[in-house]
Write a protein that holds these residues in place. Sequence first.
Motif, PDB file in Angstrom:
ATOM      1  N   ASP A  38      -7.975   4.363   1.234  1.00  0.00           N
ATOM      2  CA  ASP A  38      -7.333   5.556   0.656  1.00  0.00           C
ATOM      3  C   ASP A  38      -8.355   6.258  -0.224  1.00  0.00           C
ATOM      4  O   ASP A  38      -8.605   5.840  -1.356  1.00  0.00           O
ATOM      5  CB  ASP A  38      -6.090   5.157  -0.155  1.00  0.00           C
ATOM      6  CG  ASP A  38      -5.347   6.358  -0.706  1.00  0.00           C
ATOM      7  OD1 ASP A  38      -4.283   6.168  -1.321  1.00  0.00           O
ATOM      8  OD2 ASP A  38      -5.839   7.514  -0.540  1.00  0.00           O
ATOM      9  N   CYS A  41       0.812  -1.218   0.000  1.00  0.00           N
ATOM     10  CA  CYS A  41       0.000   0.000   0.000  1.00  0.00           C
ATOM     11  C   CYS A  41       0.843   1.265   0.000  1.00  0.00           C
ATOM     12  O   CYS A  41       0.406   2.316  -0.444  1.00  0.00           O
ATOM     13  CB  CYS A  41      -0.973  -0.006   1.188  1.00  0.00           C
ATOM     14  SG  CYS A  41      -0.154  -0.040   2.793  1.00  0.00           S
ATOM     15  N   LEU A  51      -7.175   7.362  -3.800  1.00  0.00           N
ATOM     16  CA  LEU A  51      -6.461   6.417  -4.659  1.00  0.00           C
ATOM     17  C   LEU A  51      -7.027   6.456  -6.069  1.00  0.00           C
ATOM     18  O   LEU A  51      -8.213   6.214  -6.282  1.00  0.00           O
ATOM     19  CB  LEU A  51      -6.597   4.994  -4.087  1.00  0.00           C
ATOM     20  CG  LEU A  51      -5.883   3.891  -4.877  1.00  0.00           C
ATOM     21  CD1 LEU A  51      -4.367   4.092  -4.812  1.00  0.00           C
ATOM     22  CD2 LEU A  51      -6.266   2.519  -4.330  1.00  0.00           C
TER      23      LEU A  51
END
Length: 966
Positions: free
Chosen positions: A706, A678, A709
């Motif tokens: 996230d 990650c 992302l």
Amino acid sequence: MATAGDPARLLFERTDRFVCTLDLQGRFTSINPAGAAISGYAAEELIGRYATELIAPEQRELAARRFADRLAGDPSDETGYVLLRRDGTRIPVSIASTLIEEHGKATGVLGIVSDMSEQTRASDALLESERRFRGSFESASIGMALVAPDGRFLEINRAFCELVGYSADEMTSRDFQHITHPDDLTRDLENLERTLAGDVDSYQMEKRYIRSDGSEVWVMLSVTLVRGADGTPLHFVAHAQDIDARKRADERFVAAERRYRTLVEQLPLCMYIRPLDLTQPNIYASPQVEAMLGYPVSEWLTDPNLLGRIVHPDDRERVLGEAARVRRGGRNVQDEYRYLKPDGTVVWVLDETHLVRDEQGEPLYVQGFLQDISERKLTEAERDRLRDELLHAQRLEALGRLAGGVAHDFNNMLTAIRGYAELLVGDPNAGSSTREHAARIVQAAEQAADLPRQLLAFGRKQILEPAIVNLNDVVSSIGGLLEHVISGSITVDIAATAPGPWALADRSQLEHALVNLALNASDAMPSGGRLEVRTANVTIDEHDATEPDARPGSYVVIRVTDTGVGMDDETRSRAFEPFFTTKHEKEGSGLGLSSVYGTVAQSGGFVLLETEVGVGTTFSLYLPCAAAPAEARARTILLAEDEEIVRDLTEQILKNAGYDVLTAGDGTEALVLYEEHCGVIAGVVTDIAMPGLGGRGLALQLRERDADLPIVFISGHHEETPETLQLGAGAALLQKPFSVNTLVETIGRLVGEEPAPEKHEREPTCVLADDHPAVLDSVSRFLETRGVRVSQARDGEEALATIRATRPDVAIVDVAMSPLSGIDVAQRVGAVSPETKVILYTGHNDRALLDRALEAGARGFVLKEGSLETLEEAVRTVAAGGTWVDSRLASAVASPATMSTLPPLTPREREVLGLVANGLTNEKVATTLEISPETVQSHVRHAMVKLEADTRTEAVATALRHSLIS
């Protein structure tokens, strides 16, 4: 034996038969009343006469012999004779006789005579009827036959024999099943069974017989069942009329009609036939009308007001007037006008209409065609717009050259002025008053230096200090400044959120340009309002690049929007001209917007101005995207795709673009990889439809970890849209098939970089094998111009020999060569040059052929209908160790691994999903299958449950991937 008695006398008197007694010589001894009536003689006239006298002369000898036999004791047999009546008429009779005995001794003969006239007449009538039927049966012009219930022919007339080519004897040894065409037999037997069961008395059908020579003949068959008095089926009466010529003519007519309809329906036009009465609907409209104007054919054929209703209001009066005029016998019409589609889209058409007349010259109807010329009209409008913009650009260019020249000359003069003034300031012999005045001159010269700088900016000749800058930071940095220079009645909203904010620009000049725009916006909102400054990433293609300075590519755009007074057209057209201003005298030089324009243009970008009086103004500053600084680059992409060949292809594309790639076969595996890496994953590429955890579920879980992302969804079904997926910021949707450049640009835009593809240490070598000389020559020349070294082969054997001799990186082999095909070559290459990788090159877009190619060991599969640039990309990708499958087939590759785990779809569910996959709406599917839209929706829902799909789009995609539908 008979004896005398009263009962006998009673019978003798009352019977309706001729009863008499004779003596042993054959003479009448008694005659009953019926005998007198039948013979025409009174009883007393016959008593004592010989009975043979009443027999026709030609039968008297026979009658005498039979009488003698009776006396001799022979049994009595009823015998037919002709009786001569008293009036000379002859009537048929039947005579029975027996001996009369008393005490064992014969005393006479009892005779009983029956009149057979009625029976004879009936028999004659029957014979005559049969004779007439037989004559009609044999001479009939259509085939006739009597057929047993089991199908055997009992009787066949001459016409039937001629129809099927068999003789009557040959036919009676056959049944109708033997000569009936197999395709018609089942229906004929079903009709026969219904008739025997009593459901119908007769039936009629068109069918084919197989003639004795093997040819076929069409007949109209009429069959009636004849039953006995007790209802038992006796036989069928069949009539067979030859309709072969008509059927052949019908088939030719249908074929001709089909060819004409196919021709009409494949034209890039909409054909129509309209009645003379404008209040009536169309007589005909070709299917293209729905795609062109948005209304189905059925509506054109039922709604008489549709035409007038959907013509553009500005054109309606003229169009309807022309339509009425052509119907009155005027000349043909050719017109260009507009229709409005149901969604409000304007469609420009070219309409050519002419009046059709009959042989007598009388008008029948109007006929014509519609051609969609919207694109041409848009092109013409675009041409006019570009012409105006070109004139505007030329005007600005001329002003820019003038501004640059003035600025340079002005700088020269300012240099002299400032220099001499500074000399005076430093001259000890000058008085204090003089030095003070000179200092004021120096100060004024410094202020005046801004004027040539702004002129040089507009003329794109200013000296910039460009660097890779983060435009989000630039916009954010001016937020504090604007709070001090913008009126308190104006709300300032800064939103610097572009995911890829890097551009090559002079930061100070850009900040100066943004402040300039903000101050202008403030002046446009004297009573307060709202000022927004936002950043975003956009991609402009060739169609969008309409501005003179715009070029296709990826841009970071800064939008400065106010809710001010806006500009009228005249002000807008001159907004960027130097020294043009709407401010009062001494409030501005008019160089602010021109310098903004010059700064952005000199940085390789362009400016768009959108404004409306009373609504506000938006300035959009487009600057080309640049790669982020090295320390800002993150190069790892997580790829989730369940189809191995598509996964390998996408992985190779990303690696060639310079990314590190982590691959997963499904969403669950992708989550595990994300947890492990990650900290380095810059973005995610995921297929939407995957077994288990699909792309949408994967994205939701990743975004929980996230929220920013970047995610690129890829889908093989075109009903998916960013709106239906609810992607949000930092996400994009690519429809399969997608190009290499599209994937790389989309990833680069979302993660803020576009890594350059890795370079090979040397250019690849290849052998090109194709049995078509023109293809061989042209493809070879193209690849050689791109740096690929090519050796040619004209067939499979020569290809293998050349590969063995040169050991190239890649062999491009045409599939359809003989005697050695491309598949054969691919299978043998490993034995002659293991390092050579095979690309099969074909004109057949065939999934089965792709499967065979992969089984043969090919590393690439390219369609000839694609561009030669695509072939070059395939060569370089395969030479670098990758796999290449043409994008038109890559998205259709299915994995059978999970097929057995899916519940089976019903035939109707597969049929419905297949039509949905072809782009049909529920209503069109319902029309096609002749079922209700609600039934269609029910089938779709059931299929979604079985395929574990959230949407019908996902259901179709899953069905396609697992080959449940084609």
